[in-house]
Design an enzyme around this catalytic site. Structure first.
Site, short mmCIF file in Angstrom:
data_model
loop_
_atom_site.label_atom_id
_atom_site.label_comp_id
_atom_site.label_asym_id
_atom_site.label_seq_id
_atom_site.Cartn_x
_atom_site.Cartn_y
_atom_site.Cartn_z
N ARG A 39 0.84 -1.22 0.00
CA ARG A 39 0.00 0.00 0.00
C ARG A 39 0.87 1.27 0.00
NH1 ARG A 39 -3.14 -3.59 -0.73
NH2 ARG A 39 -5.24 -3.79 0.11
N SER A 82 -10.36 -0.59 3.31
CA SER A 82 -9.63 -0.85 4.56
C SER A 82 -9.12 0.47 5.10
CB SER A 82 -8.42 -1.74 4.31
OG SER A 82 -8.81 -2.96 3.74
N GLU A 93 -4.66 3.95 6.36
CA GLU A 93 -4.33 3.73 4.96
C GLU A 93 -4.72 4.93 4.09
OE1 GLU A 93 -3.62 2.57 1.58
OE2 GLU A 93 -5.64 1.78 1.70
N1 EPU Z 1 -10.90 -10.65 10.48
C1 EPU Z 1 -11.54 -10.74 11.68
N2 EPU Z 1 -12.44 -9.76 12.01
C2 EPU Z 1 -12.71 -8.72 11.16
C3 EPU Z 1 -12.04 -8.64 9.93
C4 EPU Z 1 -11.12 -9.61 9.60
O1 EPU Z 1 -11.30 -11.64 12.46
O2 EPU Z 1 -13.54 -7.88 11.53
C5 EPU Z 1 -9.98 -11.71 10.08
C6 EPU Z 1 -10.62 -12.56 8.98
O3 EPU Z 1 -11.35 -13.60 9.51
C7 EPU Z 1 -9.44 -13.05 8.19
C8 EPU Z 1 -8.40 -11.98 8.39
O4 EPU Z 1 -8.82 -11.15 9.47
O5 EPU Z 1 -8.96 -14.26 8.71
C9 EPU Z 1 -8.14 -11.17 7.14
O6 EPU Z 1 -9.35 -10.57 6.67
P1 EPU Z 1 -9.64 -10.39 5.10
O7 EPU Z 1 -9.44 -11.67 4.39
O8 EPU Z 1 -10.95 -9.70 4.99
O9 EPU Z 1 -8.48 -9.44 4.60
P2 EPU Z 1 -7.82 -8.14 5.22
O10 EPU Z 1 -6.41 -8.46 5.58
O11 EPU Z 1 -8.69 -7.59 6.28
C10 EPU Z 1 -6.81 -7.23 2.98
C11 EPU Z 1 -6.79 -5.92 2.23
C12 EPU Z 1 -8.10 -5.74 1.47
C13 EPU Z 1 -8.27 -6.88 0.48
C14 EPU Z 1 -8.25 -8.21 1.26
C15 EPU Z 1 -8.26 -9.40 0.35
C16 EPU Z 1 -5.37 -4.42 3.50
C17 EPU Z 1 -5.29 -3.21 4.38
N3 EPU Z 1 -6.59 -4.81 3.16
O12 EPU Z 1 -7.84 -7.13 3.96
O13 EPU Z 1 -7.99 -4.52 0.73
O14 EPU Z 1 -9.47 -6.77 -0.25
O15 EPU Z 1 -7.04 -8.30 2.06
O16 EPU Z 1 -7.03 -9.53 -0.29
O17 EPU Z 1 -4.34 -4.97 3.14
C18 EPU Z 1 -8.45 -2.17 0.80
O18 EPU Z 1 -7.24 -1.98 0.79
O19 EPU Z 1 -9.26 -1.21 0.81
C19 EPU Z 1 -8.98 -3.54 0.82
C20 EPU Z 1 -10.27 -3.80 0.92
#
Ligand code: EPU
Length: 356
Positions: A164, A250, A352
């Site tokens: 990012r 995010s 972010e």
């Molecule tokens: N989780 C929780 N509680 C929550 C949210 C997440 O326990 O409220 C856990 C989920 O269960 C999962 C883990 O955290 O095991 C990761 O969650 P998720 O797969 O939704 O991905 P993320 O790391 O939260 C990142 C990117 C997203 C992107 C997704 C998929 C960043 C800051 N965010 O989210 O990007 O869509 O991976 O690749 O790196 C964005 O940048 O705006 C964005 C949406």
């Protein structure tokens, strides 16, 4: 080039926060940028480059001249044995360009479907999702230096992509500061971006939710179009549609820690979601950390934490109206989250979006 005064910005930021630009200039081609820089009254004024407004928090009216990038264009530039090179104008809608590449037989961007924003903003924060980052599909970009008026082209190394992050997120070093790379924040306007889509196309299915979907559908070798559709479904199920609920995706980056720090947290919270990185560090799911602190569904004024994904802050007022959340409420909520995650886990989350 037309300079507009006192322009409402609520339709130009996906949070739907109400604010105004003192002056706004629409840039439809490179000639518009040159006219802007040839105008003595505008040349030296501070400027703020606006794409789709999907990664900003407006905390008041914007005093710098807002440059609204609206440069169109989509074309196949070259095709070799090893790649398709596709170019798009910085003002194009990201998702529409992704859909266009797939419909025209240039696969490779499908994992990045449905990300809000414009093509010009995509390299700024090196957008990424479902196992692919922009830098994995990036060829080069054209930009114009807002101080010198010079056009220039950057390759991936010159963009200094990180998670990012890119050269466009860092300010040029001030006098007396040690230089940390080029630093092009608010200094350049990106006009066109070229993507290198490798041949032969290979699906990227490492992300657990995509793999699960592939198994459910019983498809051994999905097409790019199928992956595109699955990514759209997954995003729609857990991320709010900014047309319906204002948000900027995010709100925090996923932090990285040392294996020792991670072991320390696991000892207290065995369920923490963590991923080992190639460089030996450990990436933590910020959404999990925020969720563990009990923030899901909480609010400050009209700014809230999304119920289905704690990493996303949402506008609980009516976006784009006077009852919208303010940028101040969003930032007060963000600061409270940072403090509570720091107190419980000793980790300082970094926002972010760009705070304006
Ligand atoms: N989780 C929780 N509680 C929550 C949210 C997440 O326990 O409220 C856990 C989920 O269960 C999962 C883990 O955290 O095991 C990761 O969650 P998720 O797969 O939704 O991905 P993320 O790391 O939260 C990142 C990117 C997203 C992107 C997704 C998929 C960043 C800051 N965010 O989210 O990007 O869509 O991976 O690749 O790196 C964005 O940048 O705006 C964005 C949406």
């Amino acid at each position: 080039m037309l300079v507009e005064n006192n322009i409402p910005l609520q339709n130009y930021n996906t949070f739907g926060i109400v604010a105004r630009a003192h002056r706004l200039v629409r840039l439809r081609d490179e000639a518009d940028v040159r006219s802007l820089l040839a105008d003595a009254a505008l040349r030296d004024a501070p400027k703020f480059v606006l794409g789709g407004g999907s990664n900003i928090v407006l905390t008041g009216d914007v005093k710098p001249i807002v440059l609204k990038v609206e440069i169109p264009g989509r074309r196949l530039v070259a095709e070799t044995d090893r790649a398709w090179i596709v170019e798009a104008g910085a003002g194009e809608n990201w998702h529409e360009v992704v859909a266009w590449t797939i419909a025209n037989g240039f696969p490779g961007l499908e994992n990045l479907a449905l990300i809000p924003g414009t093509v010009g903003a995509s390299p700024v924060q090196n957008i990424g999702a479902y196992g692919v980052e922009l830098q994995d599909r990036f060829d080069s970009l054209d930009a114009i230096d807002l101080e010198t008026g010079r056009s220039f082209t950057l390759d991936a190394a010159q963009c200094a992509f990180g998670y990012r992050d890119s050269v466009f997120k860092h300010a040029a070093p001030q006098a007396g500061e040690s230089p940390r790379g080029l630093g092009l924040k608010d200094r350049a306007v990106i006009t066109r971006v070229r993507f290198r889509l490798p041949k032969p196309w290979k699906p990227v299915l490492g992300y657990i939710e995509l793999e699960r979907r592939r198994q459910e559908e019983g498809i051994a070798q999905p097409t790019a179009q199928q992956i595109f559709d699955w990514v759209c479904d997954i995003r729609r199920a857990k991320l709010p549609d900014p047309k319906v609920v204002g948000n900027a995706g995010s709100f925090f980056k996923n932090p990285t820690v040392t294996p020792e720090q991670c072991a320390d947290i696991i000892a207290r919270d065995p369920k923490i979601v963590h991923y080992p990185m190639p460089d030996g560090s450990i990436k933590l799911a910020a959404g999990w950390l925020i969720d563990a602190c009990g923030w899901k569904g909480k609010s400050v004024g009209n700014a809230g934490v999304y119920e289905k994904q704690a990493l996303v802050l949402v506008n609980r007022g009516v976006a784009r109206t006077e009852t919208s959340a303010t940028g101040g409420e969003v930032m007060t909520l963000a600061r409270a989250i940072v403090t509570s995650v720091y107190e419980r886990f000793g980790i300082r989350l970094e926002p972010e979006p760009v705070v304006v």
